[in-house]
Design an enzyme around this catalytic site. Structure first.
Site, mmCIF file in Angstrom:
data_model
loop_
_atom_site.group_PDB
_atom_site.id
_atom_site.type_symbol
_atom_site.label_atom_id
_atom_site.label_comp_id
_atom_site.label_asym_id
_atom_site.label_seq_id
_atom_site.Cartn_x
_atom_site.Cartn_y
_atom_site.Cartn_z
ATOM 1 N N HIS A 213 0.849 -1.325 0.000
ATOM 2 C CA HIS A 213 0.097 -0.201 0.071
ATOM 3 C C HIS A 213 0.768 1.195 0.126
ATOM 4 O O HIS A 213 0.308 2.342 0.068
ATOM 5 C CB HIS A 213 -1.117 -0.208 1.080
ATOM 6 C CG HIS A 213 -0.258 0.266 2.455
ATOM 7 N ND1 HIS A 213 0.179 -0.765 3.201
ATOM 8 C CD2 HIS A 213 -0.141 1.195 3.412
ATOM 9 C CE1 HIS A 213 0.888 -0.519 4.400
ATOM 10 N NE2 HIS A 213 0.580 0.873 4.537
HETATM 11 C C1 UD1 Z 1 -2.302 5.335 5.796
HETATM 12 C C2 UD1 Z 1 -0.997 5.968 6.354
HETATM 13 C C3 UD1 Z 1 0.231 4.775 6.301
HETATM 14 C C4 UD1 Z 1 -0.450 3.614 6.964
HETATM 15 C C5 UD1 Z 1 -1.448 3.125 6.272
HETATM 16 C C6 UD1 Z 1 -2.072 1.860 7.124
HETATM 17 C C7 UD1 Z 1 -0.598 8.145 6.314
HETATM 18 C C8 UD1 Z 1 0.122 9.249 5.589
HETATM 19 N N1 UD1 Z 1 -0.575 7.176 5.798
HETATM 20 O O1 UD1 Z 1 -2.220 4.935 4.501
HETATM 21 O O2 UD1 Z 1 1.105 5.487 6.957
HETATM 22 O O3 UD1 Z 1 0.632 2.708 6.725
HETATM 23 O O4 UD1 Z 1 -2.390 4.180 6.388
HETATM 24 O O5 UD1 Z 1 -3.095 1.189 6.442
HETATM 25 O O6 UD1 Z 1 -1.158 8.666 7.315
HETATM 26 N N2 UD1 Z 1 -9.625 4.621 1.666
HETATM 27 C C9 UD1 Z 1 -10.584 4.074 1.582
HETATM 28 N N3 UD1 Z 1 -11.124 3.582 2.648
HETATM 29 C C10 UD1 Z 1 -10.666 3.909 4.040
HETATM 30 C C11 UD1 Z 1 -9.519 4.811 3.982
HETATM 31 C C12 UD1 Z 1 -8.708 5.047 2.892
HETATM 32 O O7 UD1 Z 1 -11.242 3.514 0.647
HETATM 33 O O8 UD1 Z 1 -11.317 3.516 5.156
HETATM 34 C C13 UD1 Z 1 -8.824 5.083 0.372
HETATM 35 C C14 UD1 Z 1 -9.154 6.507 -0.125
HETATM 36 O O9 UD1 Z 1 -9.337 6.445 -1.290
HETATM 37 C C15 UD1 Z 1 -7.947 7.097 0.296
HETATM 38 C C16 UD1 Z 1 -6.915 6.150 0.143
HETATM 39 O O10 UD1 Z 1 -7.339 4.791 0.641
HETATM 40 O O11 UD1 Z 1 -7.528 8.370 -0.256
HETATM 41 C C17 UD1 Z 1 -5.433 6.424 1.203
HETATM 42 O O12 UD1 Z 1 -5.800 6.630 2.479
HETATM 43 P P1 UD1 Z 1 -5.124 7.376 3.402
HETATM 44 O O13 UD1 Z 1 -5.447 7.185 4.972
HETATM 45 O O14 UD1 Z 1 -4.898 8.625 3.205
HETATM 46 O O15 UD1 Z 1 -3.707 6.560 3.437
HETATM 47 P P2 UD1 Z 1 -3.199 4.963 3.484
HETATM 48 O O16 UD1 Z 1 -2.748 4.770 2.105
HETATM 49 O O17 UD1 Z 1 -4.360 4.136 3.932
HETATM 50 N N1 UDP Z 2 -3.378 -6.204 8.669
HETATM 51 C C1 UDP Z 2 -4.811 -6.935 8.908
HETATM 52 N N2 UDP Z 2 -5.494 -7.218 7.737
HETATM 53 C C2 UDP Z 2 -4.861 -6.933 6.551
HETATM 54 C C3 UDP Z 2 -3.882 -6.540 6.382
HETATM 55 C C4 UDP Z 2 -3.126 -5.976 7.374
HETATM 56 O O1 UDP Z 2 -5.310 -6.854 9.919
HETATM 57 O O2 UDP Z 2 -5.818 -7.353 5.692
HETATM 58 C C5 UDP Z 2 -2.915 -5.672 9.897
HETATM 59 C C6 UDP Z 2 -1.424 -6.289 10.031
HETATM 60 O O3 UDP Z 2 -1.404 -7.677 10.737
HETATM 61 C C7 UDP Z 2 -0.791 -5.421 10.831
HETATM 62 C C8 UDP Z 2 -1.271 -4.063 10.456
HETATM 63 O O4 UDP Z 2 -2.556 -4.524 9.815
HETATM 64 O O5 UDP Z 2 -0.971 -5.536 12.142
HETATM 65 C C9 UDP Z 2 -0.474 -3.620 9.466
HETATM 66 O O6 UDP Z 2 -1.083 -2.390 8.895
HETATM 67 P P1 UDP Z 2 -1.065 -1.628 7.635
HETATM 68 O O7 UDP Z 2 -0.164 -2.661 6.900
HETATM 69 O O8 UDP Z 2 -2.064 -1.283 6.759
HETATM 70 O O9 UDP Z 2 0.030 -0.096 7.897
HETATM 71 P P2 UDP Z 2 1.597 0.042 8.304
HETATM 72 O O10 UDP Z 2 2.165 -1.048 9.417
HETATM 73 O O11 UDP Z 2 2.368 -0.361 7.261
HETATM 74 O O12 UDP Z 2 1.692 1.300 8.805
#
Ligand code: UD1
Ligand code: UDP
Length: 371
Positions: A213
Protein backbone atom coordinates in the site's frame (compact mmCIF):
# COMPACT_ATOMS: atom_id res chain seq x y z
CA UNK A 1 -9.11 10.86 43.85
CA UNK A 2 -7.35 13.12 41.34
CA UNK A 3 -7.88 11.50 37.94
CA UNK A 4 -5.14 11.46 35.32
CA UNK A 5 -7.05 12.56 32.20
CA UNK A 6 -5.63 11.08 29.00
CA UNK A 7 -6.69 11.61 25.39
CA UNK A 8 -5.74 8.63 23.20
CA UNK A 9 -5.92 9.04 19.42
CA UNK A 10 -6.46 6.44 16.70
CA UNK A 11 -7.22 6.93 13.02
CA UNK A 12 -5.80 4.27 10.71
CA UNK A 13 -5.60 0.45 10.71
CA UNK A 14 -2.25 -0.01 12.47
CA UNK A 15 -3.28 2.50 15.16
CA UNK A 16 -6.13 0.29 16.37
CA UNK A 17 -3.83 -2.71 16.65
CA UNK A 18 -1.29 -0.69 18.66
CA UNK A 19 -3.76 1.16 20.88
CA UNK A 20 -5.90 -1.86 21.88
CA UNK A 21 -3.40 -3.36 24.36
CA UNK A 22 -2.50 0.08 25.68
CA UNK A 23 -6.14 0.86 26.52
CA UNK A 24 -6.33 -2.46 28.34
CA UNK A 25 -3.14 -1.76 30.30
CA UNK A 26 -4.25 1.77 31.23
CA UNK A 27 -7.64 0.37 32.25
CA UNK A 28 -5.94 -1.45 35.13
CA UNK A 29 -5.33 1.91 36.86
CA UNK A 30 -8.40 3.33 38.62
CA UNK A 31 -6.73 6.75 38.76
CA UNK A 32 -6.63 6.94 34.92
CA UNK A 33 -9.51 8.22 32.74
CA UNK A 34 -9.17 7.81 28.98
CA UNK A 35 -11.00 9.72 26.26
CA UNK A 36 -10.65 7.72 23.05
CA UNK A 37 -10.66 9.83 19.88
CA UNK A 38 -11.05 8.32 16.37
CA UNK A 39 -10.04 10.77 13.67
CA UNK A 40 -11.84 8.87 10.89
CA UNK A 41 -8.76 8.71 8.63
CA UNK A 42 -9.79 5.11 7.97
CA UNK A 43 -13.55 4.62 7.87
CA UNK A 44 -14.33 1.44 5.87
CA UNK A 45 -15.61 -1.27 8.21
CA UNK A 46 -12.77 -3.55 7.07
CA UNK A 47 -10.13 -0.94 7.94
CA UNK A 48 -11.69 0.25 11.18
CA UNK A 49 -14.80 -1.28 12.85
CA UNK A 50 -13.61 -4.85 12.54
CA UNK A 51 -10.56 -4.09 14.71
CA UNK A 52 -12.69 -2.62 17.47
CA UNK A 53 -14.80 -5.80 17.44
CA UNK A 54 -11.97 -8.31 17.22
CA UNK A 55 -9.59 -6.60 19.64
CA UNK A 56 -12.26 -5.91 22.25
CA UNK A 57 -11.82 -2.14 22.05
CA UNK A 58 -14.50 0.13 23.39
CA UNK A 59 -16.14 2.53 20.95
CA UNK A 60 -14.48 5.95 20.59
CA UNK A 61 -15.81 8.73 22.82
CA UNK A 62 -15.27 11.24 20.04
CA UNK A 63 -15.23 10.75 16.25
CA UNK A 64 -13.70 13.52 14.14
CA UNK A 65 -14.97 12.07 10.84
CA UNK A 66 -12.20 13.61 8.75
CA UNK A 67 -12.21 10.94 5.99
CA UNK A 68 -9.79 10.83 3.07
CA UNK A 69 -8.07 13.77 1.39
CA UNK A 70 -4.69 15.13 0.45
CA UNK A 71 -2.09 15.27 3.21
CA UNK A 72 -2.78 18.96 3.74
CA UNK A 73 -6.55 18.54 3.85
CA UNK A 74 -6.48 15.57 6.19
CA UNK A 75 -3.88 17.08 8.51
CA UNK A 76 -5.70 20.42 8.61
CA UNK A 77 -9.06 18.86 9.45
CA UNK A 78 -7.59 16.73 12.24
CA UNK A 79 -5.65 19.70 13.62
CA UNK A 80 -8.72 21.93 13.72
CA UNK A 81 -11.14 19.34 15.08
CA UNK A 82 -8.68 17.89 17.56
CA UNK A 83 -7.88 21.33 18.91
CA UNK A 84 -11.57 21.76 19.73
CA UNK A 85 -11.75 18.38 21.45
CA UNK A 86 -8.70 19.20 23.54
CA UNK A 87 -10.02 22.66 24.40
CA UNK A 88 -13.39 21.18 25.43
CA UNK A 89 -11.61 18.77 27.78
CA UNK A 90 -12.90 15.42 29.09
CA UNK A 91 -16.69 14.90 29.21
CA UNK A 92 -16.58 14.73 33.01
CA UNK A 93 -14.99 18.20 33.15
CA UNK A 94 -11.47 19.42 33.83
CA UNK A 95 -8.68 19.36 31.30
CA UNK A 96 -6.47 16.80 29.64
CA UNK A 97 -3.18 15.97 31.37
CA UNK A 98 -1.65 14.19 28.39
CA UNK A 99 -2.23 13.05 24.81
CA UNK A 100 -1.07 9.62 23.65
CA UNK A 101 -0.45 8.88 19.96
CA UNK A 102 0.88 5.71 18.34
CA UNK A 103 2.82 5.21 15.11
CA UNK A 104 3.45 7.47 12.17
CA UNK A 105 0.20 8.16 10.33
CA UNK A 106 -1.22 11.61 9.61
CA UNK A 107 -3.68 11.24 12.50
CA UNK A 108 -0.88 10.75 15.02
CA UNK A 109 1.15 13.73 13.82
CA UNK A 110 -1.78 16.14 13.47
CA UNK A 111 -3.26 15.28 16.87
CA UNK A 112 0.15 15.66 18.51
CA UNK A 113 0.54 19.09 16.93
CA UNK A 114 -2.87 20.20 18.19
CA UNK A 115 -1.95 19.13 21.73
CA UNK A 116 1.53 20.65 21.70
CA UNK A 117 0.13 24.05 20.67
CA UNK A 118 -2.21 23.88 23.67
CA UNK A 119 0.72 22.89 25.88
CA UNK A 120 -0.73 19.47 26.58
CA UNK A 121 2.17 17.01 26.98
CA UNK A 122 2.40 14.36 24.26
CA UNK A 123 3.50 10.74 24.60
CA UNK A 124 4.58 9.08 21.35
CA UNK A 125 4.45 5.31 21.21
CA UNK A 126 6.86 3.97 18.56
CA UNK A 127 9.10 7.02 18.84
CA UNK A 128 12.53 7.36 17.28
CA UNK A 129 12.06 5.21 14.18
CA UNK A 130 13.72 6.76 11.12
CA UNK A 131 13.91 5.55 7.52
CA UNK A 132 16.00 8.64 6.63
CA UNK A 133 13.81 8.93 3.55
CA UNK A 134 11.82 12.14 3.57
CA UNK A 135 10.00 11.17 0.39
CA UNK A 136 8.02 8.87 2.66
CA UNK A 137 5.12 10.78 4.24
CA UNK A 138 5.43 8.77 7.44
CA UNK A 139 9.04 9.95 7.93
CA UNK A 140 7.84 13.56 8.14
CA UNK A 141 5.17 12.47 10.61
CA UNK A 142 7.74 10.65 12.76
CA UNK A 143 10.12 13.61 12.88
CA UNK A 144 7.40 16.14 13.69
CA UNK A 145 5.69 13.97 16.31
CA UNK A 146 8.93 13.19 18.12
CA UNK A 147 10.00 16.83 18.04
CA UNK A 148 6.90 17.90 19.98
CA UNK A 149 6.51 14.87 22.27
CA UNK A 150 8.02 14.89 25.75
CA UNK A 151 7.58 11.16 26.42
CA UNK A 152 9.30 9.05 23.79
CA UNK A 153 8.33 5.38 24.03
CA UNK A 154 10.58 3.32 21.83
CA UNK A 155 10.18 -0.16 20.32
CA UNK A 156 13.77 -1.02 19.29
CA UNK A 157 17.30 0.18 20.17
CA UNK A 158 17.79 2.09 16.88
CA UNK A 159 15.02 4.43 18.04
CA UNK A 160 16.98 5.28 21.18
CA UNK A 161 20.12 5.93 19.10
CA UNK A 162 18.24 8.20 16.66
CA UNK A 163 16.62 10.25 19.41
CA UNK A 164 19.88 10.56 21.33
CA UNK A 165 21.66 11.72 18.17
CA UNK A 166 18.88 14.29 17.70
CA UNK A 167 19.72 15.67 21.12
CA UNK A 168 16.89 14.24 23.21
CA UNK A 169 17.70 13.66 26.84
CA UNK A 170 17.84 10.18 28.33
CA UNK A 171 15.02 10.89 30.79
CA UNK A 172 12.58 11.53 27.90
CA UNK A 173 13.44 8.23 26.15
CA UNK A 174 12.12 4.84 27.30
CA UNK A 175 12.84 1.57 25.50
CA UNK A 176 9.58 -0.24 26.21
CA UNK A 177 9.20 -2.83 23.45
CA UNK A 178 6.55 -3.29 20.82
CA UNK A 179 2.82 -2.78 21.46
CA UNK A 180 1.93 -4.32 18.08
CA UNK A 181 3.48 -7.56 19.29
CA UNK A 182 1.39 -7.33 22.49
CA UNK A 183 -1.69 -7.68 20.28
CA UNK A 184 -0.11 -10.44 18.23
CA UNK A 185 0.66 -12.51 21.33
CA UNK A 186 -2.82 -11.87 22.70
CA UNK A 187 -4.59 -12.94 19.50
CA UNK A 188 -2.36 -15.66 18.04
CA UNK A 189 -4.10 -18.70 19.53
CA UNK A 190 -7.59 -17.56 18.51
CA UNK A 191 -6.30 -16.60 15.04
CA UNK A 192 -4.74 -20.00 14.49
CA UNK A 193 -7.93 -21.72 15.64
CA UNK A 194 -9.65 -20.37 12.52
CA UNK A 195 -9.92 -22.74 9.59
CA UNK A 196 -9.03 -20.19 6.97
CA UNK A 197 -5.98 -21.81 5.39
CA UNK A 198 -7.88 -24.91 4.25
CA UNK A 199 -10.97 -22.80 3.43
CA UNK A 200 -8.84 -21.01 0.85
CA UNK A 201 -7.66 -24.36 -0.51
CA UNK A 202 -4.13 -23.81 0.84
CA UNK A 203 -1.85 -25.86 3.06
CA UNK A 204 0.12 -24.49 6.02
CA UNK A 205 3.58 -23.45 4.86
CA UNK A 206 2.53 -23.74 1.23
CA UNK A 207 1.63 -20.19 0.21
CA UNK A 208 2.78 -16.57 0.22
CA UNK A 209 0.85 -13.63 1.68
CA UNK A 210 1.15 -10.29 -0.12
CA UNK A 211 0.29 -6.79 1.12
CA UNK A 212 1.18 -3.53 -0.62
CA UNK A 213 0.00 0.00 0.00
CA UNK A 214 2.98 2.37 0.07
CA UNK A 215 2.61 5.27 -2.41
CA UNK A 216 6.16 4.52 -3.67
CA UNK A 217 4.97 1.08 -4.84
CA UNK A 218 1.36 1.59 -5.81
CA UNK A 219 0.93 5.21 -6.92
CA UNK A 220 3.20 4.99 -9.99
CA UNK A 221 1.46 2.94 -12.73
CA UNK A 222 4.74 1.61 -14.14
CA UNK A 223 6.03 0.47 -10.74
CA UNK A 224 2.69 -1.13 -9.87
CA UNK A 225 2.56 -2.97 -13.19
CA UNK A 226 6.11 -4.27 -12.59
CA UNK A 227 5.13 -5.52 -9.13
CA UNK A 228 2.03 -7.30 -10.42
CA UNK A 229 4.15 -8.99 -13.09
CA UNK A 230 6.67 -10.08 -10.45
CA UNK A 231 3.88 -11.43 -8.25
CA UNK A 232 2.57 -13.41 -11.20
CA UNK A 233 6.05 -14.99 -11.45
CA UNK A 234 6.14 -15.65 -7.69
CA UNK A 235 2.74 -17.33 -7.91
CA UNK A 236 4.14 -19.83 -10.43
CA UNK A 237 6.35 -21.13 -7.62
CA UNK A 238 3.99 -20.57 -4.68
CA UNK A 239 0.29 -19.67 -4.54
CA UNK A 240 -0.26 -16.12 -3.26
CA UNK A 241 -3.03 -14.61 -1.14
CA UNK A 242 -3.32 -10.83 -1.47
CA UNK A 243 -5.71 -8.90 0.77
CA UNK A 244 -5.79 -5.63 -1.15
CA UNK A 245 -5.72 -2.24 0.60
CA UNK A 246 -8.32 0.18 -0.87
CA UNK A 247 -5.63 2.60 -2.00
CA UNK A 248 -4.02 -0.21 -4.00
CA UNK A 249 -7.33 -1.52 -5.34
CA UNK A 250 -8.14 1.94 -6.68
CA UNK A 251 -4.75 2.13 -8.44
CA UNK A 252 -5.07 -1.41 -9.87
CA UNK A 253 -8.42 -0.46 -11.35
CA UNK A 254 -7.15 2.91 -12.65
CA UNK A 255 -4.22 1.17 -14.36
CA UNK A 256 -6.43 -1.62 -15.74
CA UNK A 257 -4.30 -4.22 -14.00
CA UNK A 258 -7.31 -6.18 -12.73
CA UNK A 259 -7.33 -8.32 -15.89
CA UNK A 260 -3.65 -9.16 -15.57
CA UNK A 261 -4.36 -10.30 -12.02
CA UNK A 262 -7.35 -12.37 -13.09
CA UNK A 263 -5.11 -14.25 -15.52
CA UNK A 264 -2.66 -15.04 -12.69
CA UNK A 265 -4.91 -17.75 -11.29
CA UNK A 266 -2.53 -18.63 -8.43
CA UNK A 267 -2.92 -15.14 -6.97
CA UNK A 268 -6.00 -14.99 -4.79
CA UNK A 269 -7.12 -11.37 -4.41
CA UNK A 270 -9.18 -10.59 -1.33
CA UNK A 271 -10.58 -7.50 0.35
CA UNK A 272 -8.68 -6.32 3.47
CA UNK A 273 -9.04 -8.93 6.20
CA UNK A 274 -9.84 -8.66 9.88
CA UNK A 275 -6.88 -8.90 12.25
CA UNK A 276 -7.54 -12.50 13.27
CA UNK A 277 -8.17 -13.79 9.76
CA UNK A 278 -5.07 -12.04 8.54
CA UNK A 279 -2.90 -13.29 11.42
CA UNK A 280 -4.21 -16.79 10.79
CA UNK A 281 -2.89 -16.62 7.22
CA UNK A 282 0.39 -14.85 8.02
CA UNK A 283 1.35 -17.10 10.90
CA UNK A 284 1.13 -20.19 8.67
CA UNK A 285 2.57 -18.65 5.50
CA UNK A 286 5.81 -19.74 3.86
CA UNK A 287 6.74 -16.13 3.19
CA UNK A 288 5.38 -12.56 3.18
CA UNK A 289 5.87 -10.11 0.35
CA UNK A 290 5.02 -6.71 1.77
CA UNK A 291 5.76 -3.02 2.15
CA UNK A 292 3.95 -2.73 5.48
CA UNK A 293 5.79 -1.32 8.48
CA UNK A 294 3.91 -3.39 11.03
CA UNK A 295 4.24 -6.61 9.08
CA UNK A 296 8.03 -6.45 9.09
CA UNK A 297 7.72 -6.61 12.87
CA UNK A 298 4.97 -9.22 13.05
CA UNK A 299 6.83 -11.62 10.75
CA UNK A 300 9.98 -11.14 12.83
CA UNK A 301 8.02 -12.05 15.97
CA UNK A 302 6.49 -15.06 14.21
CA UNK A 303 9.72 -16.20 12.52
CA UNK A 304 8.13 -16.05 9.06
CA UNK A 305 10.40 -14.87 6.19
CA UNK A 306 9.50 -11.37 5.01
CA UNK A 307 10.56 -9.99 1.62
CA UNK A 308 10.13 -6.26 2.08
CA UNK A 309 9.40 -4.29 -1.08
CA UNK A 310 11.14 -1.15 0.17
CA UNK A 311 14.56 0.44 -0.33
CA UNK A 312 14.90 1.28 3.35
CA UNK A 313 13.30 0.62 6.69
CA UNK A 314 12.74 2.58 9.88
CA UNK A 315 12.70 -0.79 11.67
CA UNK A 316 16.28 -2.02 11.16
CA UNK A 317 16.06 -4.71 13.83
CA UNK A 318 13.70 -6.66 11.57
CA UNK A 319 16.51 -6.96 9.02
CA UNK A 320 19.51 -7.22 11.38
CA UNK A 321 17.97 -9.67 13.84
CA UNK A 322 14.63 -10.63 12.34
CA UNK A 323 13.35 -12.33 9.23
CA UNK A 324 13.01 -9.34 6.89
CA UNK A 325 15.14 -8.68 3.80
CA UNK A 326 14.95 -5.36 1.97
CA UNK A 327 14.18 -6.10 -1.67
CA UNK A 328 13.25 -2.65 -2.90
CA UNK A 329 12.36 -2.91 -6.56
CA UNK A 330 15.07 -5.48 -7.30
CA UNK A 331 13.22 -8.35 -8.98
CA UNK A 332 16.35 -10.49 -9.15
CA UNK A 333 16.78 -10.18 -5.40
CA UNK A 334 13.13 -11.10 -4.93
CA UNK A 335 13.54 -14.20 -7.04
CA UNK A 336 16.82 -15.16 -5.29
CA UNK A 337 15.40 -14.76 -1.78
CA UNK A 338 12.19 -16.54 -2.71
CA UNK A 339 14.24 -19.49 -3.98
CA UNK A 340 16.17 -19.47 -0.69
CA UNK A 341 12.87 -19.59 1.20
CA UNK A 342 11.67 -22.51 -0.92
CA UNK A 343 14.99 -24.32 -0.55
CA UNK A 344 14.93 -23.84 3.24
CA UNK A 345 18.17 -21.83 3.20
CA UNK A 346 16.66 -18.39 3.94
CA UNK A 347 18.10 -16.73 7.06
CA UNK A 348 16.52 -17.46 10.42
CA UNK A 349 15.73 -14.66 12.84
CA UNK A 350 15.21 -14.21 16.54
CA UNK A 351 12.56 -12.16 18.30
CA UNK A 352 13.92 -8.88 19.71
CA UNK A 353 14.13 -8.37 23.42
CA UNK A 354 11.08 -6.67 24.96
CA UNK A 355 8.80 -7.84 22.14
CA UNK A 356 7.30 -10.03 24.81
CA UNK A 357 3.64 -9.01 24.97
CA UNK A 358 4.22 -6.66 27.92
CA UNK A 359 5.16 -3.38 26.23
CA UNK A 360 1.78 -1.80 26.99
CA UNK A 361 2.10 -2.62 30.68
CA UNK A 362 5.52 -0.96 30.75
CA UNK A 363 4.10 2.11 28.99
CA UNK A 364 1.16 2.33 31.38
CA UNK A 365 3.53 2.25 34.37
CA UNK A 366 5.55 5.12 32.88
CA UNK A 367 2.48 7.18 31.98
CA UNK A 368 0.98 6.93 35.47
CA UNK A 369 4.36 7.80 36.99
CA UNK A 370 5.16 4.46 38.62
CA UNK A 371 8.50 4.30 36.78
C1 UD1 B 1 -2.31 5.34 5.78
C2 UD1 B 1 -1.02 5.89 6.40
C3 UD1 B 1 0.08 4.86 6.28
C4 UD1 B 1 -0.33 3.53 6.87
C5 UD1 B 1 -1.65 3.09 6.27
C6 UD1 B 1 -2.13 1.86 6.99
C7 UD1 B 1 -0.56 8.31 6.28
C8 UD1 B 1 0.19 9.35 5.56
N1 UD1 B 1 -0.58 7.10 5.70
O1 UD1 B 1 -2.05 5.12 4.40
O2 UD1 B 1 1.24 5.32 6.98
O3 UD1 B 1 0.66 2.59 6.60
O4 UD1 B 1 -2.64 4.12 6.43
O5 UD1 B 1 -3.05 1.13 6.25
O6 UD1 B 1 -1.10 8.56 7.33
N2 UD1 B 1 -9.46 4.67 1.65
C9 UD1 B 1 -10.61 3.94 1.60
N3 UD1 B 1 -11.22 3.62 2.78
C10 UD1 B 1 -10.73 3.97 3.99
C11 UD1 B 1 -9.55 4.72 4.02
C12 UD1 B 1 -8.92 5.05 2.85
O7 UD1 B 1 -11.10 3.59 0.53
O8 UD1 B 1 -11.34 3.62 5.02
C13 UD1 B 1 -8.78 5.01 0.38
C14 UD1 B 1 -9.09 6.43 -0.10
O9 UD1 B 1 -9.16 6.42 -1.47
C15 UD1 B 1 -7.86 7.18 0.35
C16 UD1 B 1 -6.77 6.14 0.22
O10 UD1 B 1 -7.37 4.92 0.56
O11 UD1 B 1 -7.62 8.32 -0.42
C17 UD1 B 1 -5.57 6.41 1.11
O12 UD1 B 1 -5.96 6.53 2.47
P1 UD1 B 1 -5.03 7.32 3.52
O13 UD1 B 1 -5.51 7.10 4.89
O14 UD1 B 1 -4.81 8.71 3.06
O15 UD1 B 1 -3.63 6.62 3.33
P2 UD1 B 1 -3.25 5.08 3.38
O16 UD1 B 1 -2.64 4.71 2.07
O17 UD1 B 1 -4.40 4.27 3.89
N1 UDP C 1 -3.55 -6.25 8.65
C1 UDP C 1 -4.85 -6.74 8.80
N2 UDP C 1 -5.55 -7.10 7.67
C2 UDP C 1 -5.03 -6.99 6.42
C3 UDP C 1 -3.71 -6.47 6.28
C4 UDP C 1 -3.01 -6.10 7.41
O1 UDP C 1 -5.34 -6.88 9.92
O2 UDP C 1 -5.71 -7.32 5.44
C5 UDP C 1 -2.81 -5.85 9.85
C6 UDP C 1 -1.42 -6.40 9.99
O3 UDP C 1 -1.42 -7.65 10.63
C7 UDP C 1 -0.74 -5.36 10.85
C8 UDP C 1 -1.40 -4.08 10.41
O4 UDP C 1 -2.59 -4.45 9.76
O5 UDP C 1 -1.03 -5.57 12.22
C9 UDP C 1 -0.48 -3.34 9.46
O6 UDP C 1 -1.14 -2.28 8.92
P1 UDP C 1 -0.73 -1.64 7.53
O7 UDP C 1 0.13 -2.58 6.76
O8 UDP C 1 -1.98 -1.17 6.91
O9 UDP C 1 0.08 -0.35 8.00
P2 UDP C 1 1.61 -0.08 8.35
O10 UDP C 1 2.00 -1.02 9.43
O11 UDP C 1 2.40 -0.24 7.10
O12 UDP C 1 1.60 1.34 8.79
Amino acid sequence: MNLLQLACVVGARPNFIKMAPLLRALGAYPQVAVTLVHTGQHYDAKLSDIFFEQLGMRQPDVHLEVGSGSHGQQTAKILERMEQVLRDGPAAGGSFDRLIVVGDVNSSMAAALAAAKLQIPVAHVEAGLRSFDRAMPEEINRIVTDAIADLLLVSEPAGVENLTREGRSADEIHLVGNVMIDTLRDQLASAQALNLVSEYGLVPGGYAVVTLHRPSNVDCPQTLRGIVEVLAQVSEKLPCVWPIHPRTQARLTDCELDQLLERASAIRCLPPLGYREFLCLVSQAKVLVTDSGGLQEETTALGVPCLTMRENTERPITVEQGTSTLIGGDTQALSRELDAVLAGTYKRGTCPELWDGKASERIARIVVGEE
